[in-house]
Write a protein that holds these residues in place. Structure first.
Motif, PDB file in Angstrom:
ATOM      1  N   ALA A  36      30.668  12.714  16.739  1.00  0.00           N
ATOM      2  CA  ALA A  36      30.867  12.626  15.293  1.00  0.00           C
ATOM      3  C   ALA A  36      31.082  11.175  14.855  1.00  0.00           C
ATOM      4  O   ALA A  36      30.549  10.731  13.824  1.00  0.00           O
ATOM      5  N   LYS A  37      31.845  10.422  15.637  1.00  0.00           N
ATOM      6  CA  LYS A  37      32.077   9.011  15.313  1.00  0.00           C
ATOM      7  C   LYS A  37      30.783   8.218  15.383  1.00  0.00           C
ATOM      8  O   LYS A  37      30.503   7.374  14.514  1.00  0.00           O
ATOM      9  N   ALA A  38      29.973   8.494  16.408  1.00  0.00           N
ATOM     10  CA  ALA A  38      28.714   7.768  16.575  1.00  0.00           C
ATOM     11  C   ALA A  38      27.719   8.103  15.465  1.00  0.00           C
ATOM     12  O   ALA A  38      26.885   7.263  15.097  1.00  0.00           O
ATOM     13  N   LEU A  39      27.795   9.304  14.913  1.00  0.00           N
ATOM     14  CA  LEU A  39      26.901   9.694  13.817  1.00  0.00           C
ATOM     15  C   LEU A  39      27.264   8.993  12.513  1.00  0.00           C
ATOM     16  O   LEU A  39      26.467   8.990  11.570  1.00  0.00           O
ATOM     17  N   GLY A  40      28.443   8.412  12.464  1.00  0.00           N
ATOM     18  CA  GLY A  40      28.853   7.681  11.275  1.00  0.00           C
ATOM     19  C   GLY A  40      28.998   8.590  10.069  1.00  0.00           C
ATOM     20  O   GLY A  40      29.489   9.717  10.178  1.00  0.00           O
ATOM     21  N   ASP A  41      28.530   8.104   8.906  1.00  0.00           N
ATOM     22  CA  ASP A  41      28.674   8.879   7.678  1.00  0.00           C
ATOM     23  C   ASP A  41      27.428   9.700   7.353  1.00  0.00           C
ATOM     24  O   ASP A  41      27.242  10.130   6.215  1.00  0.00           O
ATOM     25  N   ALA A  42      26.582   9.923   8.347  1.00  0.00           N
ATOM     26  CA  ALA A  42      25.353  10.697   8.138  1.00  0.00           C
ATOM     27  C   ALA A  42      25.680  12.090   7.612  1.00  0.00           C
ATOM     28  O   ALA A  42      26.576  12.761   8.120  1.00  0.00           O
ATOM     29  N   ARG A  43      24.934  12.522   6.613  1.00  0.00           N
ATOM     30  CA  ARG A  43      25.109  13.878   6.083  1.00  0.00           C
ATOM     31  C   ARG A  43      24.061  14.830   6.644  1.00  0.00           C
ATOM     32  O   ARG A  43      24.351  15.997   6.908  1.00  0.00           O
ATOM     33  N   SER A  44      22.831  14.374   6.780  1.00  0.00           N
ATOM     34  CA  SER A  44      21.772  15.217   7.349  1.00  0.00           C
ATOM     35  C   SER A  44      21.516  14.780   8.787  1.00  0.00           C
ATOM     36  O   SER A  44      21.300  13.597   9.060  1.00  0.00           O
ATOM     37  N   ALA A  77      13.306  11.361   7.517  1.00  0.00           N
ATOM     38  CA  ALA A  77      13.766  12.590   6.859  1.00  0.00           C
ATOM     39  C   ALA A  77      15.256  12.838   7.040  1.00  0.00           C
ATOM     40  O   ALA A  77      15.856  13.559   6.238  1.00  0.00           O
ATOM     41  N   PHE A  78      15.865  12.240   8.082  1.00  0.00           N
ATOM     42  CA  PHE A  78      17.266  12.534   8.408  1.00  0.00           C
ATOM     43  C   PHE A  78      18.092  11.256   8.454  1.00  0.00           C
ATOM     44  O   PHE A  78      17.606  10.191   8.832  1.00  0.00           O
ATOM     45  N   ASP A  79      19.361  11.414   8.101  1.00  0.00           N
ATOM     46  CA  ASP A  79      20.285  10.280   8.193  1.00  0.00           C
ATOM     47  C   ASP A  79      20.535   9.892   9.643  1.00  0.00           C
ATOM     48  O   ASP A  79      20.748   8.713   9.952  1.00  0.00           O
ATOM     49  N   ALA A  80      20.587  10.882  10.533  1.00  0.00           N
ATOM     50  CA  ALA A  80      20.885  10.635  11.945  1.00  0.00           C
ATOM     51  C   ALA A  80      20.262  11.743  12.782  1.00  0.00           C
ATOM     52  O   ALA A  80      19.833  12.771  12.252  1.00  0.00           O
ATOM     53  N   ALA A  81      20.209  11.515  14.074  1.00  0.00           N
ATOM     54  CA  ALA A  81      19.691  12.524  15.006  1.00  0.00           C
ATOM     55  C   ALA A  81      20.561  12.529  16.249  1.00  0.00           C
ATOM     56  O   ALA A  81      21.227  11.546  16.569  1.00  0.00           O
ATOM     57  N   MET A  82      20.547  13.644  16.945  1.00  0.00           N
ATOM     58  CA  MET A  82      21.342  13.769  18.165  1.00  0.00           C
ATOM     59  C   MET A  82      20.644  14.693  19.150  1.00  0.00           C
ATOM     60  O   MET A  82      19.808  15.528  18.772  1.00  0.00           O
ATOM     61  N   THR A  83      20.981  14.531  20.408  1.00  0.00           N
ATOM     62  CA  THR A  83      20.545  15.471  21.435  1.00  0.00           C
ATOM     63  C   THR A  83      21.569  15.431  22.556  1.00  0.00           C
ATOM     64  O   THR A  83      22.122  14.371  22.874  1.00  0.00           O
ATOM     65  N   THR A  84      21.877  16.579  23.130  1.00  0.00           N
ATOM     66  CA  THR A  84      22.925  16.657  24.150  1.00  0.00           C
ATOM     67  C   THR A  84      22.420  17.400  25.372  1.00  0.00           C
ATOM     68  O   THR A  84      21.921  18.518  25.261  1.00  0.00           O
ATOM     69  N   PHE A  85      22.537  16.755  26.524  1.00  0.00           N
ATOM     70  CA  PHE A  85      22.198  17.364  27.813  1.00  0.00           C
ATOM     71  C   PHE A  85      20.798  17.981  27.809  1.00  0.00           C
ATOM     72  O   PHE A  85      20.583  19.048  28.384  1.00  0.00           O
ATOM     73  N   SER A  86      19.834  17.334  27.168  1.00  0.00           N
ATOM     74  CA  SER A  86      18.508  17.959  27.062  1.00  0.00           C
ATOM     75  C   SER A  86      17.355  17.073  27.499  1.00  0.00           C
ATOM     76  O   SER A  86      16.232  17.561  27.652  1.00  0.00           O
ATOM     77  N   ARG A 105      16.431   7.708   9.960  1.00  0.00           N
ATOM     78  CA  ARG A 105      16.627   6.382   9.388  1.00  0.00           C
ATOM     79  C   ARG A 105      17.903   5.703   9.875  1.00  0.00           C
ATOM     80  O   ARG A 105      18.081   4.504   9.665  1.00  0.00           O
ATOM     81  N   GLY A 106      18.764   6.473  10.519  1.00  0.00           N
ATOM     82  CA  GLY A 106      20.031   5.923  10.989  1.00  0.00           C
ATOM     83  C   GLY A 106      20.185   6.059  12.490  1.00  0.00           C
ATOM     84  O   GLY A 106      19.210   5.981  13.246  1.00  0.00           O
ATOM     85  N   PRO A 107      21.397   6.293  12.951  1.00  0.00           N
ATOM     86  CA  PRO A 107      21.660   6.320  14.396  1.00  0.00           C
ATOM     87  C   PRO A 107      21.050   7.531  15.103  1.00  0.00           C
ATOM     88  O   PRO A 107      20.955   8.624  14.538  1.00  0.00           O
ATOM     89  N   ILE A 108      20.636   7.303  16.341  1.00  0.00           N
ATOM     90  CA  ILE A 108      20.252   8.362  17.271  1.00  0.00           C
ATOM     91  C   ILE A 108      21.338   8.413  18.344  1.00  0.00           C
ATOM     92  O   ILE A 108      21.631   7.397  18.983  1.00  0.00           O
ATOM     93  N   VAL A 109      21.929   9.585  18.540  1.00  0.00           N
ATOM     94  CA  VAL A 109      23.062   9.743  19.453  1.00  0.00           C
ATOM     95  C   VAL A 109      22.650  10.704  20.573  1.00  0.00           C
ATOM     96  O   VAL A 109      22.208  11.823  20.303  1.00  0.00           O
ATOM     97  N   ILE A 110      22.812  10.253  21.810  1.00  0.00           N
ATOM     98  CA  ILE A 110      22.355  11.013  22.969  1.00  0.00           C
ATOM     99  C   ILE A 110      23.512  11.182  23.948  1.00  0.00           C
ATOM    100  O   ILE A 110      24.049  10.197  24.450  1.00  0.00           O
ATOM    101  N   LEU A 111      23.884  12.423  24.220  1.00  0.00           N
ATOM    102  CA  LEU A 111      24.873  12.707  25.253  1.00  0.00           C
ATOM    103  C   LEU A 111      24.112  13.072  26.521  1.00  0.00           C
ATOM    104  O   LEU A 111      23.343  14.042  26.550  1.00  0.00           O
ATOM    105  N   THR A 112      24.286  12.274  27.564  1.00  0.00           N
ATOM    106  CA  THR A 112      23.501  12.472  28.776  1.00  0.00           C
ATOM    107  C   THR A 112      24.302  11.997  29.986  1.00  0.00           C
ATOM    108  O   THR A 112      25.482  11.652  29.884  1.00  0.00           O
ATOM    109  N   TYR A 113      23.655  12.024  31.135  1.00  0.00           N
ATOM    110  CA  TYR A 113      24.274  11.541  32.371  1.00  0.00           C
ATOM    111  C   TYR A 113      23.586  10.264  32.826  1.00  0.00           C
ATOM    112  O   TYR A 113      22.380  10.089  32.621  1.00  0.00           O
TER     113      TYR A 113
END
Length: 241
Positions: A36-44, A77-86, A105-113
């Motif tokens: 959530a912190k890494a996504l910043g103030d992204a709404r979408s 199209a999106f403020d931010a994007a994320m993907t986890t363990f994928s 258009r904003g941060p991409i956040v990836i939870l990985t190993y």
């Protein structure tokens, strides 16, 4: 609100987790806060390949989609994007990440190993094939950064809390007995990556080490360690200014 690609509202669910998996794999609050912190103030937010357990934030407009070579969305199209363990399930990592950047258009956040650190776990002493196979499944951090070369990419190791409720193998760094439970092992794809005989041999080696006291002599200090720096990494890619 979470939406699937058809626009319908619903719970983020990858479809791969049964009730037994949900018992052992639940969102770890510490990881959710870091995302959530890494996504910043992204709404979408676009959530690609939600993974065994969903870390999609509940206070934002989230769209869930499976990994694809082409994403059905407009540029930015999106403020931010994320993907986890994928990431290990993406057929073409470089193209997939390029598409993720195109629609974000904003941060991409990836939870990985970090695959370079997976075999540093004590579990590699008792289940070497399991951990070696797991290390081969995940893309190197340098490869991820190269695919996002136009961004400023930061890799932040995520400490694993002792009480971690997202039960991948490293979550039990100080609770090794948990891995004697077939349900806990089946909830982690790492154990399903080897044949049954290899898995049984690994469990037997761990059980013997616990029964004899060997595990505690070698690793017992982990039982009172509040957090552990393992192979878990949060990758954040921000468009260069």
């Amino acid at each position: 609100m979470t939406r699937t690609t058809d626009g319908s509202a619903g719970a983020a669910d990858s479809g791969r987790s049964g009730q037994g998996h949900r018992q052992h794999r639940r969102p770890e609050p510490a990881f959710a806060r870091a995302i959530a912190k890494a996504l910043g103030d992204a709404r979408s937010v676009l959530d690609v390949g939600a993974g065994v357990v969903s870390y999609a934030p509940t206070d934002r407009d989230v769209t869930v989609v499976e990994p694809a070579g082409s994403l059905p969305f407009d540029d930015d199209a999106f403020d931010a994007a994320m993907t986890t363990f994928s990431l290990h399930r993406w057929g073409d990592l470089e193209r997939g990440l390029a598409e993720l950047r195109r629609v974000t258009r904003g941060p991409i956040v990836i939870l990985t190993y970090d695959p370079a650190r997976i075999e540093d776990s004590w579990l590699a002493e008792y289940a070497p094939e399991v951990m070696a196979t797991e290390a081969r499944r995940h893309p190197a951090l340098d490869r991820i950064a190269s695919a996002l070369a136009g961004d400023t990419v930061t890799n932040t190791p995520l400490p694993i809390p002792f009480t971690c409720v997202d039960g991948f193998s490293e979550a039990y760094y100080g609770r090794p007995e948990r891995l004697l439970d077939p349900g806990a092992r089946n909830a982690d794809p790492a154990w399903n990556s080897v044949d049954e005989l290899t898995a049984r041999r690994s469990v037997s080696a761990l059980r013997t080490a616990l029964d004899s006291g060997e595990w505690d002599r070698r690793h017992g200090a982990l039982r009172i360690q509040p957090a552990h720096d393992g192979s878990l990494v949060l990758v954040t890619a921000v468009p260069a200014a």
